[in-house]
Design an enzyme around this catalytic site. Structure first.
Site, PDB file in Angstrom:
ATOM      1  N   TYR A  57       5.603 -59.020  -4.352  1.00  7.18           N
ATOM      2  CA  TYR A  57       5.576 -60.267  -5.974  1.00  7.18           C
ATOM      3  C   TYR A  57       3.929 -61.484  -5.388  1.00  7.18           C
ATOM      4  CZ  TYR A  57       8.855 -57.558  -8.049  1.00  7.18           C
ATOM      5  OH  TYR A  57       9.763 -55.881  -8.454  1.00  7.18           O
ATOM      6  N   GLU A  70      39.771 -23.780  -9.010  1.00  6.17           N
ATOM      7  CA  GLU A  70      38.314 -23.958  -8.857  1.00  6.17           C
ATOM      8  C   GLU A  70      38.550 -22.283  -7.565  1.00  6.17           C
ATOM      9  OE1 GLU A  70      35.711 -24.209  -6.532  1.00  6.17           O
ATOM     10  OE2 GLU A  70      35.391 -25.371  -7.735  1.00  6.17           O
TER      11      GLU A  70
END
Length: 666
Positions: free
Chosen positions: A175, A413
């Site tokens: 910046y 699962e």
């Protein structure tokens, strides 16, 4: 109540500000502001969540002091007019009510501004872009420099008027002030360029104006790129030298790193260790005997506590870690560290959304960065049975969310362990942080009485029916995409060939030599998975070639990951073949074509990484089986379309909740 990590949770006083602990929320852009730069209700709620979670000092994201010239975002906060004070006051008031101190970061973007957003040419120390391919800025005059310095002072006064306890001056990260300090972006020959003292002069002007505006009681923090980590840029030693001209009125040094071209060290890449930058904070602290903030992928409270204990720094800066879990502080101090939802440093919802995307901040592991876990307060009002098929991250989030609002949930699962693809990918050395999320989800699930996880079980319609579901959620994930390319299917997983998938690589991680000098590795596919392969083999000395059909490698990656991958490819001289199609797979070579040219790429290891595709083997059966019945069915995550963790987890939270609401269960 127990008090874990005693060094981390000691108060600290700077001038008239006493911070209750050593944890500082770093100033991170959020894109939650209104288009006019005013703080929104969402914005205030976002910061309030972190204050409620126990953060000692909140540094609000960078705020524009000179508009539109110094603006760096489409929805950046502004403080260039008194009209912004009321909403900023509300923010400070809300944070104070939770016991947090609050500061704000003053900033001028300089050459990092974009004319497409500001309507004017960017300005800077010189006419040097702040990044490769960036706009050429206009060199600021001396008169303008004094005027901008005064803008910082007026902004600081507004911040104090709004109730902020501290003001921070941003002098890093490419910046405007950084553009004066860095020899890479400052080639001036007047008193603001050349020598170290001259390059520090503009920052000195700003500090003096801010001190004059805030008086002797309000602390000033200075954020720095202590090491720019770019060839020809400021090193740690250079920073220590220029700080000699700046330190007297600075009360706190916020010790960051990197510029635009080294953003992977500013917004830490996932392979960087917890607290890797703390040596920078220690060097500044030791020389100037002033408090510093250390940061850098700090996820583990023990490491944070150790940094304070050994005197490397006085404060610990948490950024993305507090996006991922706003309650990090209270969990670390009083609770179970396993309850912390650690940031996995994927940079998708934070960096990827904001930088170049102009979208509000989001998080892969935290599906609601603004309102957090408020959803738990609204429970189901009647019995609800939910079956989730698939225990990857999307399925686990869906199951936990439903159970947390009172549903009776069963997760099926087929593998022995839940976690899905994320567990497998986390075995790659540079991706270990990814494993923190499924570990957290499993721990979260283990504490829920309403959730039953059944592993080693292939879901069937008959099994699902046993649980008399009101809602069935399919989350079966994705599998590698393997198109009908000549020779591909014959040579993949063929013991007489050298062709592999990412799954094969993961299964053999322990068998690859540390030194692969002279070995040839060819990777088809320049997306995230192909780059994971490159990142593993190139540093080991292998000669790596990446073959990509599109015109760019790493398409869609966030700025930090893209920069990190480019650095790795350049450092290790990876051959990048874009606009190149794979035409045939042989046992030890790929045949490719670019333009009218055909070439054979030989390899010792050949990897086919062409992405993933949805795997929804039972979805059609589920839809058909429950069609016409009083059962809702959902398909979420990669089993809809192969995407990223953030997409599946978001659906696992919000699509599930909205469905429960729509069906009248809440």
């Amino acid at each position: 109540m127990k008090n874990n990590y005693p060094h981390l949770f000691q108060p600290y006083t700077i001038r008239n500000m006493t911070v209750k602990n050593r944890i500082v929320m770093m100033p991170m852009g959020s894109d939650l502001a209104g288009h006019n730069g005013q703080m929104s209700d969402e914005h205030i709620k976002y910061y309030e969540q972190r204050a409620r979670g126990g953060v000692g000092l909140i540094l609000v994201e960078n705020i524009c002091v000179t508009f539109p010239q110094g603006s760096n975002g489409a929805t950046q906060l502004r403080i260039d007019h008194d009209c912004y004070i009321p909403r900023l006051y509300t923010l400070a008031e809300v944070c104070h009510r939770h016991g947090s101190c609050v500061g704000i970061q003053l900033n001028h973007a300089g050459a990092s501004a974009m004319s497409s957003r500001t309507g004017m040419q960017p300005v800077s120390a010189s006419n040097i872009p702040s990044k490769e391919g960036g706009e050429i800025p206009r060199k600021l005059t001396k008169v303008e420099l004094f005027s901008i310095a005064q803008d910082y002072g007026v902004a600081a006064q507004r911040a104090v008027n709004a109730g902020f306890d501290l003001v921070e001056i941003h002098a890093g990260h490419s910046y405007l002030i950084s553009q004066f300090l860095s020899p890479l972006m400052n080639d001036r020959t007047d008193e603001f360029g050349g020598s170290v003292e001259n390059r520090a002069r503009f920052c000195r002007l700003v500090i003096d104006e801010v001190r004059k505006a805030v008086g002797p009681k309000v602390p000033i923090s200075l954020r720095l790129s202590v090491d720019e980590l770019v060839e020809g840029g400021n090193t740690l030693e250079d920073c220590l030298e220029y700080l000699e001209y700046l330190s007297d009125e600075v009360d706190l040094f916020n010790t960051s790193a990197g510029l635009n071209q080294s953003i992977q060290y500013q917004i830490d890449a996932n392979y960087l260790k917890d607290g890797w930058r703390s040596y920078m904070a220690k060097a500044v602290r030791d020389k100037f005997n002033k408090p510093t903030i250390a940061m850098g992928n700090i996820r583990d409270p023990k490491i944070a506590d150790d940094i304070i204990a050994r005197g490397d720094a006085d404060f610990i800066g948490l950024g993305r870690g507090l996006i991922a879990d706003p309650d990090w502080c209270v969990k670390a101090r009083y609770g179970d560290v396993s309850d912390i939802r650690k940031c996995i440093s994927c940079n998708i919802g934070c960096v990827g959304n904001r930088i170049g995307g102009n979208k509000p901040i989001r998080c892969s592991v935290n599906p609601d960065v603004v309102y957090g876990e408020q959803y738990k307060k609204t429970k189901v009002t009647k019995p609800c049975s939910v079956v989730v098929v698939g225990g990857g991250t999307a399925g686990l989030e869906a199951a936990c969310t439903a159970a947390e609002v009172g549903c009776n949930v069963t997760l099926l699962e087929k593998e022995a362990e839940v976690g899905g693809l994320s567990v497998q990918i986390s075995k790659i050395p540079a991706k270990t942080r990814l494993g923190d999320f499924p570990r957290y989800l499993k721990h979260r699930a283990s504490k829920l009485d309403h959730l039953n996880i059944v592993t080693d079980t292939e879901a069937t319609v008959e099994k699902i029916r046993c649980y008399k579901p009101d809602l069935v959620i399919n989350a079966t994930g994705s599998v590698p995409l393997l198109p009908p390319i000549e020779g591909l299917h014959e040579n993949l997983n063929n013991p007489n060939a050298k062709v592999y998938s990412i799954k094969d690589m993961i299964e053999n991680l322990g068998h690859y030599p540390e030194d692969l000098t002279g070995k040839k590795v060819a990777v088809v596919g320049g997306g995230a998975v192909g780059l994971d392969v490159m990142e593993f083999f190139a540093p080991r000395g292998a000669e790596v070639t990446i073959i990509e059909m599109m015109g760019v490698i790493g398409n869609g990656l966030d700025a930090s990951t893209s920069s990190s991958m480019n650095e790795c490819m350049n450092k290790h001289h990876v051959r990048k073949m874009v606009h190149t199609a794979l035409t045939k797979v042989n046992a030890d070579s790929f045949e490719v074509k670019y333009g009218e040219t055909e070439e054979t790429i030989p390899f010792d290891y050949g990897f086919v990484c062409l992405g993933m595709k949805a795997y929804a083997s039972i979805w059609d059966e589920i839809q058909q089986a429950f069609d016409g019945e009083d059962v809702e069915v959902l398909n979420i995550g990669d089993s809809v379309r192969a995407r990223r963790i953030i997409d599946g987890v978001d659906a696992g939270r919000h699509l599930v909740l909205s469905t429960l609401d729509r069906l009248g269960f809440r």
